[in-house]
Design an enzyme around this catalytic site. Sequence first.
Site, PDB file in Angstrom:
ATOM      1  N   HIS A 216     -16.910  40.985   1.625  1.00  0.00           N
ATOM      2  CA  HIS A 216     -17.671  39.939   2.308  1.00  0.00           C
ATOM      3  C   HIS A 216     -17.378  38.568   1.695  1.00  0.00           C
ATOM      4  CE1 HIS A 216     -21.456  38.447   4.330  1.00  0.00           C
ATOM      5  NE2 HIS A 216     -21.440  37.599   3.309  1.00  0.00           N
ATOM      6  N   GLU A 217     -17.404  38.497   0.370  1.00  0.00           N
ATOM      7  CA  GLU A 217     -17.195  37.209  -0.292  1.00  0.00           C
ATOM      8  C   GLU A 217     -15.750  36.727  -0.170  1.00  0.00           C
ATOM      9  OE1 GLU A 217     -19.701  35.626  -0.880  1.00  0.00           O
ATOM     10  OE2 GLU A 217     -21.213  37.205  -1.011  1.00  0.00           O
ATOM     11  N   HIS A 220     -15.512  34.807   2.944  1.00  0.00           N
ATOM     12  CA  HIS A 220     -15.896  33.395   2.764  1.00  0.00           C
ATOM     13  C   HIS A 220     -14.777  32.618   2.076  1.00  0.00           C
ATOM     14  CE1 HIS A 220     -19.879  33.891   4.253  1.00  0.00           C
ATOM     15  NE2 HIS A 220     -20.354  34.572   3.227  1.00  0.00           N
TER      16      HIS A 220
END
Length: 301
Positions: A216-217, A220
């Site tokens: 997920h990170e 980003h």
Amino acid sequence: MNRSLTIAALCLLATAVPAAAAADGDSRTDTPADIHFLSPEGKIQRGVRCATPVPTPHEQELVRGQVERWLAERGAVAGLATSIPVQFHVIYKTQGGTAGLVSQQQIDDQIDVLNDAFAGTGLSFFLAGVDFTNNRKWFNGCASSGTERKIKQDLTVDPAHNLNIYTCNPSGGLLGWAYFPWSAPENSYWHGVVALYSSLPGGSAAPYNLGDTVTHEVGHYLGLYHTFQDGCSSPGDEIDDTPSESTPAFGCPVGRNTCPQTGNDPIFNFMDYTDDACMDEFTTDQTDRMTTMTGIYRPSL
């Protein structure tokens, strides 16, 4: 448009340290808890799924303009195949018992999780280096911007050419965070991913212990917003093939539909807040955005 002017504008957008990291205080620990997970002792712990700074409307508008100009000049970056070296930084403590000392197997498994998640995007990952730092203050204080600064200044390896991943024990039960690629110059030590050590594969932080906090990170880090960015309002997450979603989803609520636009909420997407076992996809348009963002803001990768 003159390409040099576009590049100059990009540099102006990324001249300062990330806003949420500019102060030396705890800039993230006041984020309201939104999840529960298991602590290493098997107790239920409250926490925060993602502490990546939320982009402001002004920031979104600036980035949108830069991307549009870039694409108008150069066109879409098609068929990009990039193998990204990963520098893994394990921060742990031994005072009062050893904590955070993740195994080499967990690190290898995390790289495998990333490669499985990004399969089909043209992006892959390989482990380029691992280091271990025994520092109690860093281990427990990594959510403080001042401590994060010291950690990254000391440990970061060539951030323009490497993805740096740091594991520690952030206060407030934070699972992880990153900074968007336009937040600072590509060679800034601020870039990379910070993750709760027990969220790695085989860790204790069920249901967030399959390694997809890092997935997920990294999303980003490569320029993706949350699927619920801007709720049901346009432009949302600026991805055409992720249906609008009013709020983050938790657990794995199949059939959830929170916006009047067509399509159920994208609960299986890596950029939502569902359990690790529920997440299993990046879409075609997300792949295109990550490819474009890499070309614009992380060309050295």
